[in-house]
Scaffold this active site. Structure first.
Site, short mmCIF file in Angstrom:
data_model
loop_
_atom_site.label_atom_id
_atom_site.label_comp_id
_atom_site.label_asym_id
_atom_site.label_seq_id
_atom_site.Cartn_x
_atom_site.Cartn_y
_atom_site.Cartn_z
N GLY A 46 1.05 -1.47 0.31
CA GLY A 46 -0.24 -0.03 0.04
C GLY A 46 0.81 1.20 -0.01
CD GLN A 51 3.72 5.38 3.04
OE1 GLN A 51 2.37 4.89 1.96
NE2 GLN A 51 5.14 5.12 3.35
CB CYS A 91 5.80 1.79 6.88
SG CYS A 91 5.42 3.18 6.24
CG LEU A 92 6.62 0.86 1.26
CD1 LEU A 92 5.71 0.99 -0.40
CD2 LEU A 92 7.59 -0.22 1.18
CG HIS A 133 -0.43 1.38 7.15
ND1 HIS A 133 0.63 0.64 8.83
CD2 HIS A 133 0.59 2.22 6.42
CE1 HIS A 133 1.90 1.53 7.97
NE2 HIS A 133 2.06 2.02 7.27
CD GLU A 134 -1.10 3.08 2.90
OE1 GLU A 134 -0.30 4.02 2.97
OE2 GLU A 134 -0.32 1.51 3.35
CG HIS A 137 0.98 7.15 5.50
ND1 HIS A 137 2.18 7.04 6.11
CD2 HIS A 137 1.19 5.35 5.62
CE1 HIS A 137 2.50 6.22 6.04
NE2 HIS A 137 2.48 5.42 5.81
NI NI Z 1 2.74 3.23 5.41
#
Ligand code: NI
Length: 167
Positions: A46, A51, A91-92, A133-134, A137
Site C-alpha cells: 500500500g 508518502q 511501512c515503505l 494504515h494508509e 498517512h
Molecule cells: Ni505506511
C-alpha cells in the site's frame, strides 16, 4: 509513468494532513498510476500520496499474491469499524522496521475509485489493516506513532543515522 521518491520517517512532511480531491482529473489519474508503479517497484502492499509528498487524499493498495488487484481509494471515509485485532505492520516510509499495532478488525469504507465513481467496501484481514494504515498517512500519522515513546525515539534516532550515512 514514473517512480516517485518515498519520504522516510521522521521526515516532517509525513505529518502533513492531506486535502480531499475535488475532481478525479487526468492529473489525479496520473498520480494514481505513478503511485501504483512506485508501490509495485518498492515492493509494498500500500502507498498513500502523503508518502510521495503529494498532500491529497489518494491511496493505492494491492494485497493480492499475484500483484494484479490494484485498489484505489480517493477521499476515503471510514463508515464503520468493529472488533480489534493486532497485526505486524511495516511501512515503505520506515524501511526494515516491523511492529505490532492494534486496529479495528472489520471496517466499512466509502471512497472514489480511479474513474471517480463512489464505492463502499466491507473488509477484514490484511486489506482492513492496510486501509486503516494508509488512511492514517493521509492524516499525517505513521504507524510507529502507536509505539511507546521509548521505542519511537530509538527508531527515529536509528532512521536519522541511516539517512545521514546514505547522504
Ligand atoms: Ni505506511
Amino acid at each position: 509513468m514514473a517512480l516517485l521518491p518515498i519520504l522516510e520517517y521522521p521526515d516532517p512532511r509525513l505529518k502533513k494532513v492531506a486535502a480531499p480531491v475535488a475532481a478525479v482529473t487526468p492529473e489525479i489519474r496520473k498520480l494514481v498510476a505513478d503511485m501504483a508503479e512506485t508501490m509495485y517497484a518498492a515492493p509494498g502492499v500500500g502507498l498513500a500520496a502523503t508518502q510521495v509528498n503529494v498532500h491529497k487524499q489518494v491511496i493505492v493498495i494491492d494485497v493480492s499474491d499475484e500483484r494484479n488487484d490494484l485498489q484505489v481509494f480517493i477521499n476515503p471515509v471510514l463508515l464503520e469499524a468493529e472488533g480489534q485485532a493486532e497485526n505486524e505492520e511495516g511501512c515503505l516510509s520506515v524501511p526494515g522496521y516491523y511492529d505490532r499495532v492494534a486496529r479495528a478488525e472489520r471496517i466499512r469504507v466509502r471512497a472514489l475509485n480511479a474513474r471517480g465513481e463512489t464505492f463502499e467496501l466491507d473488509t477484514d484481514g490484511l486489506l482492513a489493516v492496510c486501509v486503516q494504515h494508509e488512511m492514517d498517512h493521509l492524516r499525517g500519522k505513521v504507524f510507529v506513532e502507536y509505539l511507546s515513546p521509548l521505542k519511537r525515539s530509538r527508531l527515529a534516532a536509528r532512521m536519522r543515522k541511516k539517512q545521514k550515512l546514505a547522504g
